[in-house]
Write a protein that holds these residues in place. Sequence first.
Motif, PDB file in Angstrom:
ATOM      1  N   ILE A 113       0.738  -1.321  -0.375  1.00  0.00           N
ATOM      2  CA  ILE A 113      -0.024   0.110   0.141  1.00  0.00           C
ATOM      3  C   ILE A 113       0.953   1.338  -0.070  1.00  0.00           C
ATOM      4  O   ILE A 113       0.159   2.309  -0.611  1.00  0.00           O
ATOM      5  CB  ILE A 113      -0.976  -0.258   1.303  1.00  0.00           C
ATOM      6  N   SER A 114       1.786   1.224   0.771  1.00  0.00           N
ATOM      7  CA  SER A 114       2.983   2.013   0.689  1.00  0.00           C
ATOM      8  C   SER A 114       3.707   2.657  -0.747  1.00  0.00           C
ATOM      9  O   SER A 114       3.488   3.558  -0.554  1.00  0.00           O
ATOM     10  CB  SER A 114       3.925   2.820   1.610  1.00  0.00           C
ATOM     11  N   ARG A 115       3.884   1.695  -1.430  1.00  0.00           N
ATOM     12  CA  ARG A 115       4.597   1.809  -2.248  1.00  0.00           C
ATOM     13  C   ARG A 115       3.939   1.187  -3.658  1.00  0.00           C
ATOM     14  O   ARG A 115       4.568   1.599  -5.265  1.00  0.00           O
ATOM     15  CB  ARG A 115       5.725   0.483  -1.938  1.00  0.00           C
ATOM     16  N   MET A 116       3.140   1.646  -3.793  1.00  0.00           N
ATOM     17  CA  MET A 116       1.501   1.637  -4.700  1.00  0.00           C
ATOM     18  C   MET A 116       0.761   2.306  -5.249  1.00  0.00           C
ATOM     19  O   MET A 116       0.182   2.160  -4.505  1.00  0.00           O
ATOM     20  CB  MET A 116       1.264  -0.235  -5.363  1.00  0.00           C
ATOM     21  N   SER A 117       0.562   2.757  -6.524  1.00  0.00           N
ATOM     22  CA  SER A 117      -0.337   3.202  -6.523  1.00  0.00           C
ATOM     23  C   SER A 117      -1.968   2.366  -6.686  1.00  0.00           C
ATOM     24  O   SER A 117      -1.696   0.983  -6.459  1.00  0.00           O
ATOM     25  CB  SER A 117      -0.504   3.193  -7.875  1.00  0.00           C
ATOM     26  N   GLU A 118      -2.861   2.676  -6.740  1.00  0.00           N
ATOM     27  CA  GLU A 118      -4.384   1.268  -6.840  1.00  0.00           C
ATOM     28  C   GLU A 118      -4.523   0.653  -7.593  1.00  0.00           C
ATOM     29  O   GLU A 118      -4.837  -0.348  -7.581  1.00  0.00           O
ATOM     30  CB  GLU A 118      -5.312   2.370  -6.263  1.00  0.00           C
TER      31      GLU A 118
ATOM     32  N   GLN B 219      -4.424  -3.522  -8.231  1.00  0.00           N
ATOM     33  CA  GLN B 219      -5.143  -4.423  -8.482  1.00  0.00           C
ATOM     34  C   GLN B 219      -4.640  -5.836  -9.340  1.00  0.00           C
ATOM     35  O   GLN B 219      -4.840  -6.595  -9.728  1.00  0.00           O
ATOM     36  CB  GLN B 219      -5.739  -3.383 -10.014  1.00  0.00           C
ATOM     37  N   LEU B 220      -3.103  -4.743  -9.683  1.00  0.00           N
ATOM     38  CA  LEU B 220      -2.893  -6.221 -10.464  1.00  0.00           C
ATOM     39  C   LEU B 220      -2.738  -7.312  -9.701  1.00  0.00           C
ATOM     40  O   LEU B 220      -2.356  -8.667 -10.480  1.00  0.00           O
ATOM     41  CB  LEU B 220      -0.795  -5.658 -10.803  1.00  0.00           C
ATOM     42  N   HIS B 221      -2.290  -6.754  -8.397  1.00  0.00           N
ATOM     43  CA  HIS B 221      -0.973  -7.794  -7.369  1.00  0.00           C
ATOM     44  C   HIS B 221      -2.573  -9.004  -6.583  1.00  0.00           C
ATOM     45  O   HIS B 221      -2.102 -10.167  -6.464  1.00  0.00           O
ATOM     46  CB  HIS B 221      -0.950  -7.633  -6.909  1.00  0.00           C
ATOM     47  N   PHE B 222      -4.094  -8.505  -7.114  1.00  0.00           N
ATOM     48  CA  PHE B 222      -4.614  -9.142  -6.417  1.00  0.00           C
ATOM     49  C   PHE B 222      -5.695  -9.633  -7.701  1.00  0.00           C
ATOM     50  O   PHE B 222      -6.901 -10.001  -7.609  1.00  0.00           O
ATOM     51  CB  PHE B 222      -5.760  -8.174  -5.216  1.00  0.00           C
TER      52      PHE B 222
END
Length: 90
Positions: free
Chosen positions: A72-77, A81-84
């Motif tokens: 959450i601290s290193r990525m945009s929304e 989404q790509l990770h989930f």
Amino acid sequence: SADLKLLEEATISVCKSLVKKNPQTGNLGSLIKVFLSRTKELKISAECQNHLFIWQAHNALFIICCLLKVFISRMSEEELQLHFTYEEKV
């Protein structure tokens, strides 16, 4: 706290590696799925006072929490989404 800062510093390289490879491996999603699938066992373990499984569940939640904080601290929304997002591999 100071302990949390030390933990973050000690695990940052592992977390960065996971963030980089997770879209292909789905490891974080798998960890969450396994934890959720075993929640019934956690209730039974608590009733039987099986502390080993309770500690394992605590550790899994702690790892999930730490990794999500990094994500959450290193990525945009959009990156999150790509990770989930589940993609069936044929």
